[in-house]
Design an enzyme around this catalytic site. Structure first.
Site, PDB file in Angstrom:
ATOM      1  N   LYS A  45     -66.966 -28.898  15.354  1.00 45.69           N
ATOM      2  CA  LYS A  45     -67.574 -27.779  15.555  1.00 45.69           C
ATOM      3  C   LYS A  45     -67.506 -26.809  14.427  1.00 45.69           C
ATOM      4  CE  LYS A  45     -64.709 -25.504  18.467  1.00 45.69           C
ATOM      5  NZ  LYS A  45     -64.576 -24.409  19.550  1.00 45.69           N
ATOM      6  N   ARG A 144     -64.248 -19.489  31.065  1.00 49.93           N
ATOM      7  CA  ARG A 144     -65.159 -19.115  30.219  1.00 49.93           C
ATOM      8  C   ARG A 144     -66.325 -20.203  30.065  1.00 49.93           C
ATOM      9  NH1 ARG A 144     -63.398 -20.914  24.077  1.00 49.93           N
ATOM     10  NH2 ARG A 144     -63.231 -22.998  24.822  1.00 49.93           N
ATOM     11  N   TYR A 266     -62.914   0.685  -4.122  1.00 51.89           N
ATOM     12  CA  TYR A 266     -63.672   1.579  -3.225  1.00 51.89           C
ATOM     13  C   TYR A 266     -62.793   2.530  -2.551  1.00 51.89           C
ATOM     14  CZ  TYR A 266     -68.101  -0.939  -3.913  1.00 51.89           C
ATOM     15  OH  TYR A 266     -69.279  -1.333  -4.381  1.00 51.89           O
ATOM     16  N   MET A 314     -67.351  -6.654  -1.743  1.00 45.85           N
ATOM     17  CA  MET A 314     -67.915  -7.891  -1.420  1.00 45.85           C
ATOM     18  C   MET A 314     -68.030  -9.054  -2.177  1.00 45.85           C
ATOM     19  SD  MET A 314     -72.481  -8.238  -0.886  1.00 45.85           S
ATOM     20  CE  MET A 314     -72.293  -6.809   0.086  1.00 45.85           C
TER      21      MET A 314
END
Ligand SMILES: Cc1ncc(COP(=O)(O)O)c(C=O)c1O
Length: 378
Positions: A45, A144, A266, A314
């Site tokens: 998956k 679940r 940053y 980023m």
């Protein structure tokens, strides 16, 4: 051999993700051996945990794997043409409403998790007037997916419940298998066994990667490893018996010297206490290099660990490379971010997460290549 176009893409890329298919094969063999008489499937998956479902499926099919699991119907539809017809593809989430015909059209087998899904599949079998294969999942304690205990009781009291469903496996999933001492494992096993005892002829599937490292009574007839195939440690503590699969190398974009009191990145989250050499590397949170590792991450260069300083951007990270010779960190130089000395589980701990999340976040901008002894690098 890389063709010219691949070489050009590799040169242009900011970072290179190398997936070792030989290591995945070796991991599969180890898991299959540990699983004893149980068949060993592969969980593919989320594009094989971010590593490439098509490539992993082909390698494991060569290794003899014939049972593959995906989560979504669409993942199954994409995978089907990449696998030989002798391989079964099971869809863990089962059919979304009114999609039963697509399972048949694409040769996929659903895991039925709710009464609605069972009813839909039974109805489709009736419409086609033939038995349709499925797995039924029961909830043994994770709350679940799967039929709840009262629904299981209703099933077992109703002789028509399965009408038209050819039950391939009874299935459940362990919540804490990576903690062998956790009493939840034995409790789930006991609940699963009690249901199984009422379906004596039905094969059963219970163990994920970590469950394969629990005693053999957890293995039943089919085990379902994902993470361990991809090199993630099956046990939360102790050594990792799996081979490392992933190498992530970032490219240096530029370097600079900063002085005492200078800041980096940053929000100026790093301040130099003395003169430092800084390298900016072309990987960022958009590539899955989790921002939680700001001021915490590590890169490895020729066996030397260099700290990641400042906030992760980023598209870039910044490293303190003062410990390295200048020529080793010129623009274009490669630094290891994930490698056997700094494996995915270690990276995950730094990011306060799990290896699964690190792998499945690795983004599409990374140039991917596959090591495969049965072929040249591709
Ligand atoms: C139902 C089910 N089976 C098997 C697996 C594979 O688990 P692991 O990656 O821990 O081996 C998963 C993954 O989450 C799952 O949801």
């Amino acid at each position: 051999m890389l063709d010219m176009a691949s070489n050009a893409r590799k040169n242009r890329s900011g970072a290179i993700l190398t997936v070792d298919l030989d290591a995945i094969r070796a991991n599969y063999r180890l898991l299959r051996t540990r699983a004893g008489t149980a068949a060993c499937s592969a969980v593919l998956k989320s594009d094989a945990y971010g590593l490439g479902a098509a490539q992993v499926a082909a390698a494991l099919h060569q290794e003899g794997c014939r049972h593959f699991f995906v989560a979504h119907l669409d993942e199954g539809i994409t995978l089907r043409p990449q696998l030989a017809p002798d391989a079964d593809i099971f869809v863990l989430h089962g059919p979304p409403p009114k999609t039963e015909a697509e399972f048949i059209a694409h040769g996929l087998i659903p895991v039925l998790n709710s009464l609605q899904q069972v009813e839909g599949w039974r109805g489709h079998a009736k419409a086609l007037q033939r038995a349709l294969p499925a797995i039924i999942q029961v909830d043994s304690g994770m709350s679940r997916m799967g039929l709840a205990p009262l629904e299981v009781d209703a099933w077992l009291a109703d002789p028509h419940f399965l009408g038209g469903i050819a039950l391939r496996y009874l299935m459940s999933h362990l919540a804490c298998a990576d903690q062998p001492e956790n009493p939840m494992n034995a409790l789930q096993l006991e609940r699963f066994r009690m249901i199984r005892a009422r379906l004596p002829h039905c094969p059963a599937s219970f163990a994920n990667s970590s469950g394969i490292f629990l005693p053999s009574d957890y293995h039943f007839d089919l085990v379902r490893p994902g993470a361990a195939l991809y090199g993630i440690a099956p046990n939360a503590s102790g050594s990792n018996p799996m081979q490392a699969v992933v190498r992530l190398q970032g490219k240096v974009l530029q370097t600079r010297t900063i002085s005492r009191g200078d800041h980096v990145g940053y929000s100026l989250r790093y301040t130099a206490s003395e003169t430092r050499q800084v390298a900016t590397v072309s990987v960022g949170y958009a590539d899955g290099w989790l921002r939680n590792m700001s001021n915490l991450g590590v890169a490895i260069v020729d066996g030397i660990r260099v700290p990641q300083i400042g906030a992760i951007s980023m598209d870039t990270i910044t490293l303190d490379v003062s410990a390295l010779p200048a020529e080793r960190v010129a623009p274009g130089s490669l630094v290891d971010l994930i490698c056997p000395e700094h494996p995915v589980d270690t990276v995950a701990r730094l990011a306060n997460t799990i290896g699964y999340e690190v792998l499945t976040n690795l983004g599409p901008r990374l140039y991917r290549e596959y090591k495969d002894a049965t072929r040249a690098l591709s």
